[in-house]
Design a protein around this motif. Structure first.
Motif, PDB file in Angstrom:
ATOM      1  N   ALA A 219     -26.396  35.278 -10.879  1.00  0.00           N
ATOM      2  CA  ALA A 219     -25.251  36.120 -10.499  1.00  0.00           C
ATOM      3  C   ALA A 219     -24.435  35.491  -9.375  1.00  0.00           C
ATOM      4  CB  ALA A 219     -25.736  37.514 -10.089  1.00  0.00           C
ATOM      5  N   ASN A 220     -25.070  34.665  -8.562  1.00  0.00           N
ATOM      6  CA  ASN A 220     -24.410  34.052  -7.399  1.00  0.00           C
ATOM      7  C   ASN A 220     -24.447  32.529  -7.465  1.00  0.00           C
ATOM      8  OD1 ASN A 220     -23.980  36.529  -5.492  1.00  0.00           O
ATOM      9  ND2 ASN A 220     -26.051  36.744  -6.312  1.00  0.00           N
ATOM     10  N   TYR A 221     -24.314  31.982  -8.676  1.00  0.00           N
ATOM     11  CA  TYR A 221     -24.491  30.541  -8.861  1.00  0.00           C
ATOM     12  C   TYR A 221     -23.530  29.706  -8.031  1.00  0.00           C
ATOM     13  CZ  TYR A 221     -20.636  30.926 -12.219  1.00  0.00           C
ATOM     14  OH  TYR A 221     -19.425  31.168 -12.814  1.00  0.00           O
ATOM     15  N   GLU A 222     -22.302  30.140  -7.882  1.00  0.00           N
ATOM     16  CA  GLU A 222     -21.349  29.357  -7.089  1.00  0.00           C
ATOM     17  C   GLU A 222     -21.766  29.313  -5.617  1.00  0.00           C
ATOM     18  OE1 GLU A 222     -17.782  31.417  -8.252  1.00  0.00           O
ATOM     19  OE2 GLU A 222     -17.206  29.760  -9.582  1.00  0.00           O
TER      20      GLU A 222
ATOM     21  N   GLU B  74     -22.335  26.580 -12.889  1.00  0.00           N
ATOM     22  CA  GLU B  74     -22.594  27.641 -13.870  1.00  0.00           C
ATOM     23  C   GLU B  74     -23.984  28.200 -13.599  1.00  0.00           C
ATOM     24  OE1 GLU B  74     -24.229  25.009 -17.592  1.00  0.00           O
ATOM     25  OE2 GLU B  74     -22.066  25.135 -17.326  1.00  0.00           O
ATOM     26  N   PRO B  75     -24.301  29.363 -14.165  1.00  0.00           N
ATOM     27  CA  PRO B  75     -25.646  29.905 -13.949  1.00  0.00           C
ATOM     28  C   PRO B  75     -26.706  28.887 -14.371  1.00  0.00           C
ATOM     29  CG  PRO B  75     -24.238  31.565 -14.949  1.00  0.00           C
ATOM     30  CD  PRO B  75     -23.457  30.267 -14.965  1.00  0.00           C
ATOM     31  N   PRO B  76     -27.610  28.531 -13.480  1.00  0.00           N
ATOM     32  CA  PRO B  76     -28.553  27.447 -13.769  1.00  0.00           C
ATOM     33  C   PRO B  76     -29.791  27.835 -14.577  1.00  0.00           C
ATOM     34  CG  PRO B  76     -28.880  28.221 -11.535  1.00  0.00           C
ATOM     35  CD  PRO B  76     -27.704  28.980 -12.091  1.00  0.00           C
ATOM     36  N   ILE B  77     -30.099  29.115 -14.672  1.00  0.00           N
ATOM     37  CA  ILE B  77     -31.344  29.537 -15.320  1.00  0.00           C
ATOM     38  C   ILE B  77     -31.021  30.191 -16.656  1.00  0.00           C
ATOM     39  CG2 ILE B  77     -33.400  30.993 -15.089  1.00  0.00           C
ATOM     40  CD1 ILE B  77     -32.900  30.721 -11.991  1.00  0.00           C
TER      41      ILE B  77
END
Length: 186
Positions: free
Chosen positions: A79-82, A88-91
């Motif tokens: 949700a807070n990847y940046e 981008e979302p890493p998981i």
């Protein structure tokens, strides 16, 4: 006669985890990287981490993080990847939503032999971090006494594995390792 390890047995399943550990260590040596052990506090507590397999590595970054908190961290990271420095979302969402499994045999689920992780986590937190008695855990939670005492025996019996674990950074009131010195019992 016969093979030294029966196909499909626990020993056979552990060979898979240990083979992955060997490969990761080889890549680490070749590239100068650091292998991170993947076990979380819940798995380490219950003994659901394979020596020389998923326990291999120099640092157990999740070793003091309960399983349900790992899920929460993963959801927060996506949700807070940046904010966390990713483009981008890493998981992969499937890693968060699929039922927990060591994936060492077909259709294997952790809940085949463990209670749901929210139950296990509460018992681990109360026993390890809060140092509550079995009686208090049973009284406060209403959990079946046989479940609680069985899990506490599992936690204590897995000490020999934790004594061989990678360094566990302490993030809770009481972490395994140097944060919770405990004798190996039989």
């Amino acid at each position: 006669g016969g093979p030294p390890v029966a196909e499909g047995s626990l020993a056979d399943q552990n060979v898979q985890a240990r083979a992955r550990g060997i490969l990761l260590m080889a890549i680490s040596n070749a590239r100068g990287g650091l292998v991170l052990s993947t076990g979380n506090k819940s798995e380490m507590a219950a003994g659901y981490a394979t020596l020389y397999g998923d326990m291999c590595g120099a640092l157990a970054v999740l070793g003091d993080v309960l399983k349900m908190d790992v899920y929460g961290l993963a959801e927060w990271m996506n949700a807070n990847y940046e904010l966390a420095g990713f483009r981008e979302p890493p998981i992969p969402v499937s890693s968060i939503t699929k039922p927990p499994s060591a994936e060492l045999r077909p259709d294997q689920l952790d809940e085949d032999s463990l209670p749901p992780y929210d139950v296990l986590d509460e018992i681990v937190r109360r026993w390890v971090e809060e140092e509550e008695s079995a009686a208090r855990i049973i009284e406060d939670t209403g959990y079946d006494p046989d479940l609680v005492t069985g899990l506490l025996r599992m936690i204590d019996a897995a000490q020999f594995k934790r004594d061989q674990a990678a360094i566990i950074p302490k993030v809770s009131r009481r972490a395994f390792g140097r944060g919770r010195p405990w004798p190996v019992i039989g």
